[in-house]
Design an enzyme around this catalytic site. Structure first.
Site, PDB file in Angstrom:
ATOM      1  CG  ASP A 178      -1.981  -1.082   1.192  1.00 46.80           C
ATOM      2  OD1 ASP A 178      -1.833  -2.044   0.400  1.00 46.80           O
ATOM      3  OD2 ASP A 178      -2.970  -0.974   1.955  1.00 46.80           O
ATOM      4  CE  LYS A 241      -5.249   1.845   2.684  1.00 48.45           C
ATOM      5  NZ  LYS A 241      -4.107   1.135   3.298  1.00 48.45           N
ATOM      6  CE  LYS A 277      -6.878  -1.353   2.802  1.00 43.34           C
ATOM      7  NZ  LYS A 277      -5.502  -1.804   3.126  1.00 43.34           N
TER       8      LYS A 277
END
Lengths: 341, 790
Positions: A178, A241, A277
């Site tokens: 991430d 995300k 996400k």
């Protein structure tokens, strides 16, 4: 239900064309595209209209009873069970991993009749330093370890260090990375710089799937969110995300509406499905259902699986367990009845 | 596999039913679901003992039997309302404010019962009744509790109209009750409510709430029934006002039925509202806007954005996105909390929708419906999209009142406006663009009472709602809505009769030959004044104008229908007047006043000095107003602004009073042009010479050609031609009851605004002869909703 006769037979039999034919989700990657700046700058977002849409996501749809139980189980499978605290130690990460393997009390699993589904979380998400601990703790479970990276959460470390950090985490066994973007590139409109940065992170990830954290709470406008989403996808992000969880405003539905629409737009252009996400502030089962509804409505059922949808959360799991117990017993449950995260 | 495990794979939506039980119990508790009228605070069995059934359109099950109102029932309700009127009107405004506040709270306390009952009776989704209808009902009572409280100061000099008959439609049964009841009660009127035949239940439930809060008996009455019941109410001689929401067809019948009766009238009618999408809009948000525009309440919305006008360059993309979205809409049980659309209200409406869709296909438009199927039990219809529609197609012109969207393309903003306005209706419009310059340029050009920028179907009590053209007249909500239930103090009591006034005024001063000149007076020809030119009447006839003693004072042109036609065309050609700034219009009005003052002696010889001086002052009054008759920014619950703009009505026909031939004429023309209208004025039939002389004042005052046109002749005959002319937007008529009736009756054809003044005014009294009342009649309020935020 049977079909009413519509007044004319001229309706084409084919289903909606705007969603390209589904393809199996799995290890497919987003190869990215060249940066199409014209397309990025042409994106339009009307904030008030987006907020109205977001406000009706939870009011237009709901799931009850068995449906709700099933949806909550699905939410668990899409969960990136996360700990990102300064005081994380191997001890609490091991505990988290144990919970990731057995997210629901076995008696509830049996009562729900879902033992054969082998419900477990989508991934465990930790800082780089704890990747080895998590990898070891999850060995044999098929649960991937995700590492936040690139100078998380601010992303302002020297570029070379950030690249190195990605490589190090992958080397340590993280299957998902991430990354955080440089918000300054968005705020100053340096889209080429953003593209180059994310592209470089993507290359550094190698076989690991890359989630690009946009930190939307620091991007000022929904138009910026849309543009940053599109640039990140063009640069090869496998997921986009919302947040690090450290911004003042994290995962909220209006941002989700914009990002999912951008995923749809990107898929329309390239045929590639990018995952989504939301992370940060998702603590209740009801919120998890709202996010699932958003995915189903704006993107479709393929985005209800961990290959294309993750919920970044920790405390959420306990609330979902409580709701599942309520479904099973008819009584409201208490957090202490469920093994802590 | 267990159910949960199976559902884990399918991830379907399941049923999410709201229980109907409390609402059904409420019905059962009321005489085993057989409901009477509510008159004078009591449940009353119908005089003729007849009942009809109201059904749940989603299941076809009978919900209740409801009284069929006959003449005797309506008479009883009107008598009850009349009896209650004096005490209610005399109540302190604060006391009425307390009742309205109590109603708002009472509605909130019983919100779920009302929401479920509404959904059952109408077929609309519980989500809408719960989240939109009922909260807006409460909001309307709160807002009008405020107007009641402020009545004495904000509406000083005004009194309630009296007994009002209100007829509401089936698409928003309780919300329309609230829109009508709240302002009427706040203003001090008493009410006879006639709910729609298909959906009477929430109005009856509301009646019970009025009893709970202790509203005095007779202030609010409900008579249920069909169109015949409504007819009795409309024709009842002791009803002072009718407020109607429904179809243009029925509105027209009501307009004709009330013509000449002196009943005040507001009509909120149909629409074919445009939904305009420019190429820089946020298309995904546009799609959701379309959902809210045409798939809200199954499309059974008078202001539904039913005509999608899309920039040609993005039409295919938008169509594709719309189809994808339509696939995801859910139609089903209205009590399911997770459906987007419920049932169509009744079989007759379903048949109408089906018929029009078939017609659309026959006429060559391309129809598309989603692949999923509607429930077969109950009256359901799927969301439907037509593309490749031409403006000439039936489905592009006719109000379908169902979930059917017709889509057309445009090339330029100018063409978008032309297409948008290419309809007899003018209720609402929606404009989508991220360019504020474009949005604010287009919004004022749209013939619509409400314009939503980047949004749609937004309502609030603080913002007036109502249409242009055949969508009706009058506004509901806001300050302008209150005026619909009030009348000026001087109108109270017995007024003077017109003939008394005419007889009472002195004869026109005769034009005498100069005593010092041996020559005969110079011959003078008075013509018509059309398009800035003095023109001879079409047929070449003149009419003699005589003084009281029978002496001929002069001859004026005898105008006919072709002269009116020409004058209307000239008035349309002058519509640029509406875009002249307030300051610019003021300058010209001052200049007219100056030029009239210069010739004061000459006009005084005709009408007397007092009237000339008053006319100069009146022109000054409207010159003063011209740059001050501005709008407002309403407090609506959005992050944004709601601009209430005063727009001119358009082309106005003005039929001047017989009394005060100069001042009466000026008193109509000046406010009309100050507000930006262009006019065709018909002067006093008996004493037209002051007006015909006046046009020479206009000629010297820089007034653009065609802004004021003067046609002399047989007043009532010319008024009728004006009233029948479909390209005239409004008509003011001063004269007798017969002429007023003719005007109001004829106006029904294009639903032009009428203002008949059969009660003669004292034009010299500024309280009667000038002011905001005139400017209000000269204007349409357009509310433009502009949410903002980046």
């Amino acid at each position: 239900m049977t079909a009413t006769r519509h007044p004319t037979p001229t309706r084409p039999p084919a289903a909606a064309p705007a969603y390209p034919a589904p393809r199996p989700a799995g290890d497919e990657r987003n190869p990215g595209t060249p940066l199409d700046l014209d397309a990025v700058l042409a994106l339009r977002v009307n904030r008030s209209a987006v907020e109205r849409r977001a406000a009706t996501i939870p009011t237009r749809r709901t799931v009850k009873k068995e449906w709700q139980a099933a949806w909550l189980l699905r939410a668990i499978t899409c969960m990136d069970l996360t700990t990102l605290q300064g005081d994380d130690t191997p001890g609490n990460v091991v505990r988290l991993c144990a919970k990731a393997r057995r997210p629901i009390r076995p008696d509830l699993v049996d009562a729900l009749g879902v033992a054969h589904l082998d419900i477990k979380v989508g991934a465990v998400c930790v800082y780089h330093a704890l990747v080895p601990t998590a990898v070891k703790a999850l060995a044999g479970s098929d649960i991937p370890v995700a590492a936040v990276s690139t100078g998380f959460p601010a992303g302002l470390n020297p570029f070379e260090e950030r690249i190195h950090e990605v490589r190090a985490s992958v080397a340590a066994g993280a299957q998902e990375i991430d990354i955080v973007i440089t918000r300054a590139h968005v705020l100053t409109g340096h889209w080429e710089a953003l593209y180059d940065e994310v592209r470089a992170f993507r290359e550094a990830c190698g076989p690991a799937h890359m989630k690009a954290i946009l930190a939307t709470g620091e991007l000022a406008t929904l138009t910026n969110v849309a543009r940053a989403s599109m640039v990140a996808m063009m640069a090869g992000a496998d997921f986009i995300k919302t947040s690090t969880g450290k911004e003042p405003v994290n995962a909220v539905l209006p941002v989700g509406v914009v990002m999912t629409r951008m995923i749809r737009e990107y898929e329309g252009r390239t045929g590639v499905a990018v995952g989504f996400k939301p992370a940060g502030g998702i603590r209740t089962a009801k919120q998890a259902l709202d996010w699932l509804i958003l995915m189903k409505e704006e993107l479709g059922d393929r985005w209800l699986k961990p290959a294309l949808f993750r919920l970044g959360a920790s405390a959420l799991l306990t609330d979902i367990e409580r709701q599942l117990e309520h479904f099973v017993t008819g009584r409201y449950s208490a957090a202490y009845r469920h093994p802590m995260v | 596999m267990t159910t949960v495990a199976k559902l884990f794979e399918t991830m379907d939506y399941g049923p999410a039913p709201e229980s109907a039980a409390p609402a059904l119990e409420w019905l059962k508790a009321h005489n085993n679901a057989q409901l009477g009228h509510y008159i004078a605070g009591q449940w009353v069995t119908p005089a003729e003992g007849q009942y009809f059934e109201t059904i749940n359109p989603a299941t076809t099950a009978v919900l209740a039997r409801v009284a069929q109102g006959g003449k005797a029932d309506v008479d009883a309700a009107v008598a009850a309302a009349r009896a209650a009127a004096p005490a209610w009107a005399a109540l302190a405004p604060h006391a009425r404010a307390r009742y309205l506040y109590a109603l708002a709270r009472e509605v909130q306390r019983h919100s779920r019962l009302l929401a479920v009952l509404e959904s059952l009776d109408n077929g609309k989704p519980i989500r809408e009744t719960r989240d939109l209808d009922i909260p807006l009902v409460a909001r309307h009572f709160y807002h009008h509790a405020g107007w009641a409280q402020l009545l004495a100061t904000e509406f000083a000099g005004y009194h309630p109209v009296g007994v009002v008959g209100q007829i509401v439609p089936w698409n928003f049964p309780l919300l329309m009750v609230a829109w009508k009841v709240a302002p009427a009660l706040a203003a001090g009127n008493t009410i006879i409510m006639k709910p729609a035949e298909f959906t009477p239940l929430t109005a009856l439930c509301f009646a019970e709430l009025t009893r709970e809060v202790g509203l005095p008996p007779g202030v609010f009455n409900v008579v249920t029934g069909d169109g015949a019941t409504g007819k009795h109410l409309v024709e009842h001689p002791d009803v002072n006002k009718i407020a109607f929401t429904g179809s243009t067809e029925v509105g027209r019948i009501i307009r004709k039925a009330t013509a000449g009766t002196g009943k005040k009238l507001t009509l909120e009618l149909g629409g074919k509202s445009p939904f305009i999408v420019f190429d820089d809009a946020d298309l995904d948000s546009v799609v959701e806007g379309v959902v809210d525009a045409i798939w809200f309440n199954q499309g059974q919305v008078c202001c539904a954005g039913s005509r999608l006008l899309v920039h040609e360059g993005i039409a295919d993309r938008l169509t594709q996105k719309l189809r994808a979205r339509m696939e995801k809409l859910r139609v089903g049980s209205p009590l399911d909390k997770a459906v987007d659309m419920g049932a169509i209200v009744a079989p007759v409406q379903l048949e109408r929708i089906r018929g029009l869709v078939e017609k659309g296909v026959e006429e060559g438009a391309k129809m598309w419906q989603p692949s999923w199927a509607c429930p077969t039990e109950g009256y359901f219809y799927p969301p439907t999209l037509f593309t490749e529609v031409s403006p000439a197609a039936t489905i592009a012109q006719v109000e379908i009142f169902g979930p059917v969207l017709v889509s057309m393309t445009f090339r330029t903003p100018k063409e978008a406006v032309e297409l948008a306005n290419n309809t007899p209706y003018g209720l609402a419009a929606s404009v989508w663009t991220e360019n504020i310059n474009l949005a604010l340029d287009v919004a004022p050009k749209l013939k619509a009472g409400v314009v939503w920028v980047n949004c749609t179907n937004m309502f609030d009590a603080a913002s007036g709602f109502g249409g242009y053209r055949e969508s009706g007249f009058g506004r509901e909500g806001g300050r302008e809505g209150m005026f619909e239930y009030l009348k000026a103090e001087w109108e109270m009591g017995e007024g003077r009769r017109e003939k008394d006034v005419v007889a009472a005024r002195p004869a026109a001063a005769p034009e005498r030959p100069s005593p010092i000149s041996p020559l005969p007076p110079m011959d003078r020809t008075y013509k018509l004044f059309i398009g800035g030119k003095q023109v001879r009447p079409d047929q070449g006839y003149s009419r003699k104008i005589t003084a009281a003693d029978g002496r001929v004072l002069g001859e004026v042109g005898d105008g006919n229908r072709k002269d009116i036609r020409n004058a209307v065309e000239a008035a349309h050609a002058a519509e640029g007047w509406a875009r002249v700034s307030g300051h610019g219009r003021a300058q010209i009005l001052y200049y007219i006043a100056e030029n009239l003052a210069t010739r004061a002696e000459e006009f005084a010889a005709r009408v007397g000095r007092q009237e000339v001086d008053a006319s100069v002052a009146r022109l000054f009054t409207y010159a003063a107003w011209a740059d001050k008759w501005d709008g407002a920014v309403h407090h609506t619950p959005i992050r944004g602004v709601t601009l209430a703009m005063q727009e001119p009505v358009g082309v106005l026909g003005l039929v001047a009073p017989e009394e005060c031939p100069l001042l009466g004429f000026v008193s109509l023309v000046a406010p009309a042009i100050a507000a930006g209208n262009t006019v065709i004025a018909i002067p006093s039939e008996v004493h037209p010479l002051a007006a015909t002389e006046f046009y020479t004042v206009l000629e010297t005052s820089d007034l653009p050609d065609g802004v004021v046109n003067v046609v002399t002749g047989d007043k009532d005959a010319l008024a009728k031609v004006l009233a029948e002319h479909d390209d005239v937007d409004g008509i003011w008529y001063c004269g007798g009851a017969a002429g007023a009736k003719t005007v109001e009756f004829a106006a029904a054809a294009n639903m032009k605004r009428t203002w008949v003044m059969t009660r003669p005014r004292d034009w010299l009294d500024p309280r009667q002869g000038e002011g905001r009342e005139f400017l209000r009649h000269a204007s349409e309020v357009k509310n433009i909703w502009i949410p903002y935020g980046e």
